[in-house]
Structures are given as C-alpha cells and as structure tokens.
Design an enzyme around this catalytic site. Sequence first.
Site, mmCIF file in Angstrom:
data_model
loop_
_atom_site.group_PDB
_atom_site.id
_atom_site.type_symbol
_atom_site.label_atom_id
_atom_site.label_comp_id
_atom_site.label_asym_id
_atom_site.label_seq_id
_atom_site.Cartn_x
_atom_site.Cartn_y
_atom_site.Cartn_z
ATOM 1 C CD1 TRP A 89 43.561 104.296 80.464
ATOM 2 C CD2 TRP A 89 43.258 102.734 78.898
ATOM 3 N NE1 TRP A 89 44.498 103.308 80.667
ATOM 4 C CE2 TRP A 89 44.333 102.341 79.734
ATOM 5 C CE3 TRP A 89 42.885 101.904 77.842
ATOM 6 C CZ2 TRP A 89 45.045 101.146 79.532
ATOM 7 C CZ3 TRP A 89 43.594 100.714 77.635
ATOM 8 C CH2 TRP A 89 44.643 100.352 78.472
ATOM 9 C CG ASP A 159 36.824 103.161 80.988
ATOM 10 O OD1 ASP A 159 36.807 102.478 82.032
ATOM 11 O OD2 ASP A 159 37.769 103.151 80.177
ATOM 12 C CE LYS A 183 43.772 99.918 86.416
ATOM 13 N NZ LYS A 183 43.703 99.504 85.041
HETATM 14 N N1 PMP Z 1 40.053 102.080 80.724
HETATM 15 C C1 PMP Z 1 40.764 102.520 81.780
HETATM 16 C C2 PMP Z 1 40.393 103.825 82.414
HETATM 17 C C3 PMP Z 1 41.816 101.756 82.269
HETATM 18 O O1 PMP Z 1 42.541 102.185 83.312
HETATM 19 C C4 PMP Z 1 42.133 100.515 81.647
HETATM 20 C C5 PMP Z 1 43.219 99.616 82.146
HETATM 21 N N2 PMP Z 1 44.276 100.160 82.763
HETATM 22 C C6 PMP Z 1 41.380 100.130 80.537
HETATM 23 C C7 PMP Z 1 40.338 100.929 80.118
HETATM 24 C C8 PMP Z 1 41.657 98.842 79.826
HETATM 25 O O2 PMP Z 1 41.217 97.828 80.634
HETATM 26 P P1 PMP Z 1 41.376 96.288 80.337
HETATM 27 O O3 PMP Z 1 42.824 95.976 80.478
HETATM 28 O O4 PMP Z 1 40.523 95.661 81.385
HETATM 29 O O5 PMP Z 1 40.879 96.033 78.949
#
Ligand code: PMP
Length: 348
Positions: A89, A159, A183
């Site tokens: 991520w 994030d 989450k």
């Molecule tokens: N950052 C992290 C740490 C994540 O766990 C996730 C989703 N699993 C995301 C970003 C992406 O999130 P989204 O699907 O809400 O765009």
Amino acid sequence: MLPQEVLEKAQKELLNYKDSGMSVMELSHRSGLFIEIIENAEKTLRKLMGIPDNYKVLFLQGGATLQFSMVPLNLKQNGKAGYVNTGSWSKKAMSEARKYIDVEIIASSEDENFTYIPKLDQKMFNPDFDYIHITTNNTIEGTAFSEIPDTGDIPLVADMSSNILSEEIDVTKFGLIYAGAQKNIGPAGLTIVIIREDLIGKAKKDCPIMLDYKTHSDSGSMYNTPPTFPIYMASLVFQWLEDLGGIKVMEEINRKKAKILYDFLDKSDFFTSPVEKDSRSLMNIPFVTPTKELDALFLEEAKANELETLKGHRSVGGMRASIYNAMPVEGVERLVHVMAKFEKKHLR
Ligand code: PMP
C-alpha cells in the site's frame, strides 16, 4: 466483520428510521434526520479519538486509494515529499504521488520483503518536505509502527486504513490521517480524513473541485451527496465503540486477541510468522505451514470450522488472520484451537 449488535440495530431500523416511514437509504442528505446522523458520527469520532478543534473531520468517497492523489494535490508547496516504504500500500501511495510531487523514499523495508518497520531518525526529515507519509499498519504484510515518529514542523500524513480506532493514538502528532472505512469503521464506500486546519486551502487552482479538501471542509462534507448509508453505519460503529468503553478498552481487547495468536505462533514447531517481533501488527497476522500444500489443506480445515477469509493476500500467499475490532476474542481462540489440532495431525 461488523459488530453483531450494529448489524442488528441497522436491521431493526432498516425499513422505518425513527418513525420517518423511510429507510436511511431513502432519506435526503439535506433532511434533519440525516444531518443529525452525520453530526453524531463526527461528534462520537471526535470523542473517541480525542480530535482537537483545530482538526476537521471529512466524510469522503473514493477509498484510501483516492487519498494517494488527494494528499499531494493538496499539500504540494515546495514540490517534494518523504515516504516510508513499508509494503504494497505504501508503494501504491508513492506511485500515485509521483504524478504530482517528487517522492523521496526516506526509509524502506523492501530489502527483507517488508517483514519489519524501518527505524526512522530526525536526519531523514528534510525540512523542504511538504509532508512525510507513513502507512501505520501494513494490511498485507502484517507490520505496524509501534511508535509514531516526531516529524517536527513537517506535517506527518498517515494511511491508517487498517488500524484506525484499534489503539489509542495522539492525533496532534499528525497533519493528516486518512482511512478507508471498510476495516474498523463500517461498510465500504466511505473514507475518513482528519486534517489539521492550516493544511486546508493550499491546492492549486487546477485541482478538481471534488479533490480539494477545502470543498469538503467548507460544506461539512455535503458539497454533493455523501455516502449516506455508510455514514449511518459508521455512526453506529462509533457508538458501539463508545458504549464498549472507548478506544482504550478496544485496544486492551485487541492486544489480548493478538497475544493469543502470537503466543501460539511463538510456541509452534509447525506454523511460522515471517514478521519481526517488534514490528508486529495487532490487526493482521500472516502465518504459514511448512509447505504450500499444507497451507491449502489448512484453509480447507479452517473453512470446515467456520473460519473464513483466512487466505493470505494473493501477492504473499499463506494465511493471514485479520482480527479487526469487531472480531471477538472467541474467534481467535477458535482459530488457535483449529491450528493446534492441525499441527498435531501434520507435524512430522
Ligand atoms: N491502504 C491500506 C493500508 C489498505 O489496507 C487499503 C485497503 N485494503 C488501502 C489503502 C486501499 O483502500 P481502498 O480500497 O479504500 O481504496
């Protein structure tokens, strides 16, 4: 998971919210009943996280992924930002940010497959950075920052998608916190941004209106139609947390849950976790058996015991127990019980 009590409350109110004769899904976002929902959601979240008055709470869409671009689009001044590379991520956040700003990787754990959180020190914090970005919990790799770095005058952007509301944090250490809701907050479709006021209003003129934090801050997250039902569900989850005793109590429960699984992994001669001990996540715990074949067999066994969603992310394989806030202690106990039985049967 969502807390059972929250789902039951939503079910009870689904067809007729507060005698309106309508579902929350049918309410106008400008109606008094919905305004009350969004105001309550913000109030409860502020209380839970101790968010100071000089921070705005925004209810947005586009997931955490859209924040990968909104952050540089809004915070770019000098044109350079520091990123800590701790997993998939973080990498996605950086590759999007590179379209708008010079990204400097100030620390990385890619050399060891992201199995640890790199140490940061003041020397890495170039005062020219417009911000420094970290991923507080690495959902796929199962690592988390145990200490939040002090970046001084450089805004720290986090994030927090996979560990917001799971443990106590000091919001004043951050310039901006963002998290996709799906989450620990509620259903997908909502993204929370907590931003210090002085960081709002710096976007360039050509920034699309929906990507400018100022648009949402000036309109109370109602510039256009917000995701009303996810906001309602989030408000129920915030209230559930408050009734539980707040984040302090939630953190104690989360530590207890994680300890059950980590203690088992530490003792096991069969299951192993690749993550360094001082970088372990409370939310996502990856583990493997000695072979891929046994991993597949274990997943079948788990399913037969009503243990779902244990397959590791497709990029890393193996297993991953995601034990977010709503997962009860009994869920982890059942997992460890099934793991112990499996180990006994297959250990040679
Ligand atoms: N950052 C992290 C740490 C994540 O766990 C996730 C989703 N699993 C995301 C970003 C992406 O999130 P989204 O699907 O809400 O765009």
